[in-house]
Structures are given as C-alpha cells and as structure tokens.
Design an enzyme around this catalytic site. Structure first.
Site, PDB file in Angstrom:
ATOM      1  N   GLY A   1      -5.028  -5.075   7.236  1.00 44.33           N
ATOM      2  CA  GLY A   1      -6.092  -4.084   7.312  1.00 44.33           C
ATOM      3  C   GLY A   1      -7.177  -4.393   8.324  1.00 44.33           C
TER       4      GLY A   1
ATOM      5  N   ARG B   1     -14.033  -7.868  -0.378  1.00 41.60           N
ATOM      6  CA  ARG B   1     -13.288  -7.450   0.822  1.00 41.60           C
ATOM      7  C   ARG B   1     -12.725  -6.033   0.665  1.00 41.60           C
ATOM      8  NH1 ARG B   1      -7.890  -5.611   2.115  1.00 41.60           N
ATOM      9  NH2 ARG B   1      -7.481  -6.180   4.270  1.00 41.60           N
TER      10      ARG B   1
ATOM     11  N   THR C   1       0.836  -1.200   0.000  1.00 42.41           N
ATOM     12  CA  THR C   1       0.000   0.000   0.000  1.00 42.41           C
ATOM     13  C   THR C   1       0.871   1.250   0.000  1.00 42.41           C
ATOM     14  OG1 THR C   1      -1.748  -1.147   1.154  1.00 42.41           O
ATOM     15  CG2 THR C   1      -1.636   1.222   1.503  1.00 42.41           C
TER      16      THR C   1
ATOM     17  N   THR D   1      -0.402   1.078   6.775  1.00 43.15           N
ATOM     18  CA  THR D   1      -0.234  -0.072   5.891  1.00 43.15           C
ATOM     19  C   THR D   1      -0.097  -1.312   6.765  1.00 43.15           C
ATOM     20  OG1 THR D   1       1.239  -1.184   4.330  1.00 43.15           O
ATOM     21  CG2 THR D   1       2.253   0.444   5.782  1.00 43.15           C
TER      22      THR D   1
HETATM   23  N1  ASP Z   1      -3.716  -2.289   4.627  1.00 39.79           N
HETATM   24  C1  ASP Z   1      -3.971  -2.769   3.306  1.00 39.79           C
HETATM   25  C2  ASP Z   1      -5.273  -3.527   3.289  1.00 39.79           C
HETATM   26  O1  ASP Z   1      -5.540  -4.243   4.189  1.00 39.79           O
HETATM   27  C3  ASP Z   1      -2.900  -3.654   2.762  1.00 39.79           C
HETATM   28  C4  ASP Z   1      -1.536  -3.040   2.767  1.00 39.79           C
HETATM   29  O2  ASP Z   1      -1.211  -2.226   3.617  1.00 39.79           O
HETATM   30  O3  ASP Z   1      -0.766  -3.353   1.859  1.00 39.79           O
HETATM   31  O4  ASP Z   1      -6.008  -3.408   2.347  1.00 39.79           O
END
Ligand code: ASP
Length: 314
Positions: A234, A208, A180, A231
């Site tokens: 999640g 999701r 992310t 990030t």
């Molecule tokens: N936090 C993000 C999610 O759960 C994933 C990530 O941080 O790469 O969608």
C-alpha cells in the site's frame, strides 16, 4: 488482458495479489478462493443485468468477499501487531466522483457499506477509527463483536510474524501474501465505479493506514477514464497515487486502460512495489495488471461466462 467488442456491462473483482503458487495452496483453499470470487461476480452481475448501477454492483460484490473468511477484508481480516482487526474500505462513483471511505474500523460488519454511507449520507469523504464506528451505529449498519472477524489462520500468521521478529527479522514484510478485495464495474448506462476493502497488512501498527481507503491511491473511478481498485504494498501505491495515475494517463494521454495500467504497474515495480489492479474502462474494456506471482481475480461481462483465476500463468 482486455475484452472486445464492447459488452453492455462489465464487472471485475479481485481478492488480493501475492505469492501464491500451486505448491503452497491446498486444493480446498484454491477451491474456496475460486468459489468466493465466483459468488462475488454473481452478486454484482445480478445487479448489472437488471440495469442496476455500477456503485451498487461493486458494493454487492465486495460485501460477498468481506463476509468470506478466505479474504483479508471483513471476516478473515489480518491482525495488527496488537492482535486487533482494523478495517479499511472505500467506494467511488465515477459519474459524480462522489467518494466515501473509512479507516481503522473495528465493529462494523461490512466496511464497504459504511464507506457507501459516508459517501451518500455524510458531507465527508474519509472517516477514521472510533468515529467511523459511531457513524456506522447512527446509520443503523450491522455491528459485530470484534471476535466475529477472527480467523485462526490469520491469527497464526501474526504469531509467526512475531516469532520472526523475536529472531531479529523485520516485523513488517511487504512481500507477504496480500488479500485485499475489490471490485470495479461499468454499468449499462456507461457509468463506472470502484470499491476496495481490506484488513491491511499483518502486524501493522501505529494506526497504519494503507492505500485502499485513500481515494486516488488504491481506489478511483471517473466516467471520463476508468475505475480502478488496487491490492499490494500500500505505501507504494500511495506514493504513486497509482489508481489516479492510471486514470490520468487514460484521460490526458488517451492511452487504453490496459496500457495505462501496465505502465503504472511497471512504475510500481521500479520503486520496488508489489501488487496489482483491476480496471473497468469508460469505453468498455476491463481487466487487470499485476506484477506478483498471483492475484485472485475474476471477471464477467454481459452475455459472457464468468472467469476466475489465481496464478500468473492462468
Ligand atoms: N494494499 C493493502 C494495504 O496496503 C494490502 C493488500 O492489498 O492486501 O493495506
């Protein structure tokens, strides 16, 4: 880490937390990550140096990372179990606490631009899926064929996950590398803003949606406290309302942003969550906190040199 004394403006970016180490990242990929983070910092800094506003700076920084295939946002996003790219993004203005977010968009080249349009040009905060893409079209934002987001490495990651699932292993592995992107800034007028954009998790299904587009979970900004972009796993950030929780600790307990961030990251660890956050505090501090072996990250402040880092020992 925190900066002092107070710089005129500050900008922090991230390109995701995860399990990168020097043995599993090629020299070229390492250099690609660092170049992408540096370009994002340069884009945001150019705005802040001209006394531009924090919202514009974080949007500009995130757009650079969305267009860079090294990162799991925009072009380079991970694939859903059905082999699609479904993109989430959010932006928040700490001055007014205006916010805009989109979830599950599939055709808009820069989801962060769309999130900003939701904030500025709609009466809503969060738009999802087809409707969000229709709004993007109405706003005249650039649309692309879904194949534009496709990067072979991400496709292969989905195939590997499916092969593992066929062997009876879980399709959903929250310890996988994330990617992310996000940015937080404090501008010369003292206002803060946050932006986050992601493809979510490889193999996600059933529509999701993670923390990134959820205001208060993965993205938050409040001039009275701090701007945060997160990030990581999640679902855990959602359950902790992590970004807002950091802000609340600063505003109501009077904690320094770094201390508040470290505290909430420890709470995340306690619920078996992985990840990290970047912050820009109302009082001028900026930095990050993470509990993973790596977090792609960088920062620059007025008059200072940009720094980019990947591994936890940097
Ligand atoms: N936090 C993000 C999610 O759960 C994933 C990530 O941080 O790469 O969608």
């Amino acid at each position: 880490m925190t900066d002092s004394p107070t710089p005129r403006w500050s900008l922090v970016v991230h390109g995701g937390s995860g399990r990168l180490n020097r043995a599993n990242v090629s020299i070229e990929t390492d250099a690609g990550y660092r170049a992408g983070l540096a370009a994002a910092l340069a884009a945001g800094a150019a705005i802040l140096e001209q006394d531009g506003d924090a919202v514009s700076a974080v949007e500009a920084a995130v757009r650079v990372l969305e267009d860079d295939p090294h990162f799991n946002a925009g072009r380079g996003a991970v694939f859903t179990a059905e082999g699609r790219n479904e993109l989430d993004a959010a932006i928040m203005d700490g001055t007014s606490r205006a916010a805009g977010a989109v979830a599950g968009v599939t055709r808009t080249r820069n989801p962060i631009r769309l999130a900003r349009a939701v904030m500025a040009d709609s009466p809503h905060v969060l738009l999802a899926r087809d409707g969000a893409d229709v709004f993007a079209l109405e706003q005249g934002l650039e649309q692309v064929e879904p194949g534009w987001f496709r990067v072979e490495e991400r496709w292969q990651a989905l195939q590997a996950m499916k092969a593992a699932a066929a062997r009876g292993e879980s399709l959903f592995d929250k310890t996988l590398k994330y990617g992310t992107v996000g940015a937080v800034a404090r501008d010369a007028a003292g206002h803060v803003a946050a932006a986050t954009s992601t493809g979510g998790l490889t193999g996600k299904r059933w529509g999701r949606i993670g923390d990134s587009p959820l205001i208060g979970a993965g993205t938050w900004a409040d001039d009275r406290s701090v701007a945060v972009s997160a990030t990581g796993s999640g679902e855990d950030f959602i359950r902790l309302a992590a970004a807002h929780e950091i802000s609340a600790r600063v505003r109501m307990l009077g904690e320094a942003p770094q201390a508040a961030a470290d505290h909430v990251l420890a709470e995340l660890r306690a619920v078996d969550g992985d990840g990290g956050i970047i912050f820009a505090g109302h009082e001028g501090s900026c930095g990050w906190s993470f509990n993973t072996p790596s977090m792609l990250r960088g920062r620059v402040t007025a008059g200072g040199a940009a720094e980019v880092r990947i591994y936890d020992d940097e």
